[in-house]
Design an enzyme around this catalytic site. Structure first.
Site, PDB file in Angstrom:
ATOM      1  N   ASP A  68      -0.941  -5.673   9.210  1.00 44.24           N
ATOM      2  CA  ASP A  68      -1.971  -4.822   8.840  1.00 44.24           C
ATOM      3  C   ASP A  68      -3.209  -5.541   8.488  1.00 44.24           C
ATOM      4  O   ASP A  68      -3.327  -6.295   7.704  1.00 44.24           O
ATOM      5  CB  ASP A  68      -1.480  -3.962   7.590  1.00 44.24           C
ATOM      6  CG  ASP A  68      -2.418  -2.690   7.013  1.00 44.24           C
ATOM      7  OD1 ASP A  68      -3.482  -2.887   7.807  1.00 44.24           O
ATOM      8  OD2 ASP A  68      -1.958  -2.027   6.195  1.00 44.24           O
ATOM      9  N   TRP A  94       0.966  -0.936   0.069  1.00 44.44           N
ATOM     10  CA  TRP A  94       0.114   0.033  -0.170  1.00 44.44           C
ATOM     11  C   TRP A  94       0.802   1.221  -0.094  1.00 44.44           C
ATOM     12  O   TRP A  94       1.779   1.313   0.642  1.00 44.44           O
ATOM     13  CB  TRP A  94      -0.907   0.060   1.276  1.00 44.44           C
ATOM     14  CG  TRP A  94      -1.996   1.209   1.378  1.00 44.44           C
ATOM     15  CD1 TRP A  94      -2.648   1.783   0.323  1.00 44.44           C
ATOM     16  CD2 TRP A  94      -2.112   1.644   2.745  1.00 44.44           C
ATOM     17  NE1 TRP A  94      -3.177   2.735   0.982  1.00 44.44           N
ATOM     18  CE2 TRP A  94      -2.970   2.971   2.394  1.00 44.44           C
ATOM     19  CE3 TRP A  94      -1.755   1.557   4.076  1.00 44.44           C
ATOM     20  CZ2 TRP A  94      -3.295   3.613   3.180  1.00 44.44           C
ATOM     21  CZ3 TRP A  94      -2.264   2.697   4.927  1.00 44.44           C
ATOM     22  CH2 TRP A  94      -3.196   3.386   4.407  1.00 44.44           C
ATOM     23  N   LYS A 142     -13.476  -0.630   6.741  1.00 46.12           N
ATOM     24  CA  LYS A 142     -13.823  -1.134   5.373  1.00 46.12           C
ATOM     25  C   LYS A 142     -15.055  -2.131   5.825  1.00 46.12           C
ATOM     26  O   LYS A 142     -16.349  -2.117   5.302  1.00 46.12           O
ATOM     27  CB  LYS A 142     -12.927  -2.038   4.747  1.00 46.12           C
ATOM     28  CG  LYS A 142     -11.357  -1.471   4.575  1.00 46.12           C
ATOM     29  CD  LYS A 142     -11.362  -0.510   3.454  1.00 46.12           C
ATOM     30  CE  LYS A 142      -9.861   0.139   3.520  1.00 46.12           C
ATOM     31  NZ  LYS A 142      -9.856   0.832   2.506  1.00 46.12           N
TER      32      LYS A 142
HETATM   33  C1  LMR Z   1      -6.696   1.982  -0.653  1.00 44.69           C
HETATM   34  O1  LMR Z   1      -5.523   1.476  -0.621  1.00 44.69           O
HETATM   35  O2  LMR Z   1      -7.107   2.557  -1.591  1.00 44.69           O
HETATM   36  C2  LMR Z   1      -7.489   2.170   0.664  1.00 44.69           C
HETATM   37  O3  LMR Z   1      -6.334   1.658   1.747  1.00 44.69           O
HETATM   38  C3  LMR Z   1      -7.737   3.749   1.079  1.00 44.69           C
HETATM   39  C4  LMR Z   1      -6.591   4.456   1.363  1.00 44.69           C
HETATM   40  O4  LMR Z   1      -6.717   5.224   2.365  1.00 44.69           O
HETATM   41  O5  LMR Z   1      -5.533   4.574   0.649  1.00 44.69           O
END
Ligand code: LMR
Length: 397
Positions: A211, A131, A246
């Site tokens: 996570d 991420w 979520k």
């Molecule tokens: C994402 O990866 O799109 C989600 O976790 C939302 C975010 O806050 O980035």
């Protein structure tokens, strides 16, 4: 150069920047597939029925909004232990220290500060790709961030590739895993592979951090936590950062938790005291409303069951959308070209498109996805699927 679901290139646009660009885009048929936010067929992020029940209950019964508790309410801690650690015995649950945080992001940010304080020379290993906000959130840790490869082989997570990189770790390093629905790849280890990883962490004396932002979106609320039972049996210490954004649709309420699962209770207490100091010197106390909603639902057996059904509904809807999207891609003859892996869990699918193609989709068709090719099928409703597939096809004719 082709981007793939294997290597995460430097992103030119962040998720937040793309959301802003999308808002400013005046076209009627524009499509935002950027953020992992569950949207129904009307394009709205629905408020769950259980959340409405809990909020009504709070309006009628809450007597005070001044608990002034840096780590959140005890009812919230009880709720997190119930839903995130169902495979733990009552005694084991008692030993877990839960702290309410500003979503899982807030928990990960605290971890960066805690590791910097307690283990300044340890590295934190994150998956590549991961991420986009993991590294910025961990930025307080000055000991360094390292990467381990995260890919699929034979339609499964490749544990050997993970270990290949983690063999360069040192005892006392931390390793961030995604407990379910890996973001962005959607590739999850199976239970046998998690056991291998747990044993590996024990042998290498690594401290796992999880996570856990997508609980309930891989298999179900309970099954998605099996990984923690496995790590409990194998390692002395690990940390879980979970979110209700979520699975309760509480995105803007910022409700999550940081849980320390340490065998040494003195260590637990020391980390707790330090965490309290960090909280006090940044945001002082967590917002209580979202936490109270989550705990009201989880601690009430009937609502808990109903919430489980709501999460299953969202998960099944995502599965249907993914399968409809893949069939539609197949129909236009593009599935093989742009997909490496088709067994994703959760909200994301990574498409093998070039940055130029992704730019064309944005400029010419108003279709917004991350520069890495990640799309969120949580915002892909039935009407948009043919439009998306046609636009992708036109890129390559
Ligand atoms: C994402 O990866 O799109 C989600 O976790 C939302 C975010 O806050 O980035």
């Amino acid at each position: 150069m082709q981007s793939s679901n294997i290597v995460q290139p430097q992103q030119k646009n962040t998720i937040m920047q793309l959301l802003e660009k999308y808002k400013l885009d005046g076209r009627n048929n524009k499509m935002s597939l950027t953020a992992g936010i569950y949207m129904d067929e009307t394009g709205e992020s629905p408020i769950l029925d259980t959340v409405k029940v809990a909020e009504r209950f709070l309006v009628e019964n809450q007597t005070c909004k001044a608990a002034f508790n840096m780590t959140g309410d005890v009812d919230f801690h009880r709720a997190v232990k119930k839903v995130v650690f169902p495979y733990f015995t009552e005694v084991e649950k008692k030993e877990i220290c839960v702290i309410q945080t500003l979503g899982a992001s807030g928990a990960i940010n605290l971890i960066g500060q805690l590791v910097n304080q307690y283990a300044p020379l340890s590295r934190i290993w994150v998956s590549n790709p991961t991420w986009e906000n993991h590294e910025p959130l961990l930025g307080h840790h000055l000991g360094g961030i390292c990467h381990y490869k995260y890919v699929a082989e034979n339609n499964k997570a490749s544990v050997s590739k993970i270990m290949e990189d983690l063999q360069y770790s040192k005892p006392g390093d931390y390793v961030l895993f995604h407990a379910s629905c890996h973001n962005p790849t959607g590739i999850d280890p199976d239970l046998y592979q998690w056991t291998e990883l747990a044993k590996f962490c024990k042998d290498m004396r690594l401290i796992p951090i999880f996570d856990f932002a997508y609980q309930g979106f891989a298999y179900d609320l309970e099954k998605d936590t099996e990984v923690f039972g496995i790590f409990k049996q194998n390692v002395d210490d690990f940390i879980v950062c979970n979110s209700f954004s979520k699975n309760m649709g509480l995105y803007d309420e910022r409700v999550g938790a940081l849980s320390f699962i340490f065998t040494d209770q003195e260590k637990t207490n020391s980390w707790l005291q330090t965490t309290k100091r960090l909280i006090r010197s940044s945001y002082s106390i967590p917002p209580i409303h979202g936490g109270a909603v989550a705990s009201h639902i989880i601690n009430n057996d009937l609502l808990f069951k109903q919430w489980g059904e709501e999460v299953s509904g969202m998960r099944k809807d995502l599965e249907r959308r993914r399968s409809d999207f893949f069939s539609a891609l197949d129909c236009v003859g593009m599935k093989e070209d742009i997909l490496d892996f088709d067994k994703q869990n959760g909200m994301f699918v990574c498409l093998k498109l070039t940055e130029e193609e992704i730019g064309t989709l944005r400029e010419k068709y108003g279709i917004y996805m991350l520069d890495s090719g990640r799309i969120s099928i949580a915002s892909l409703n039935s009407k948009k699927i043919p439009m998306l597939c046609e636009a992708i096809k036109k890129l390559r004719v």
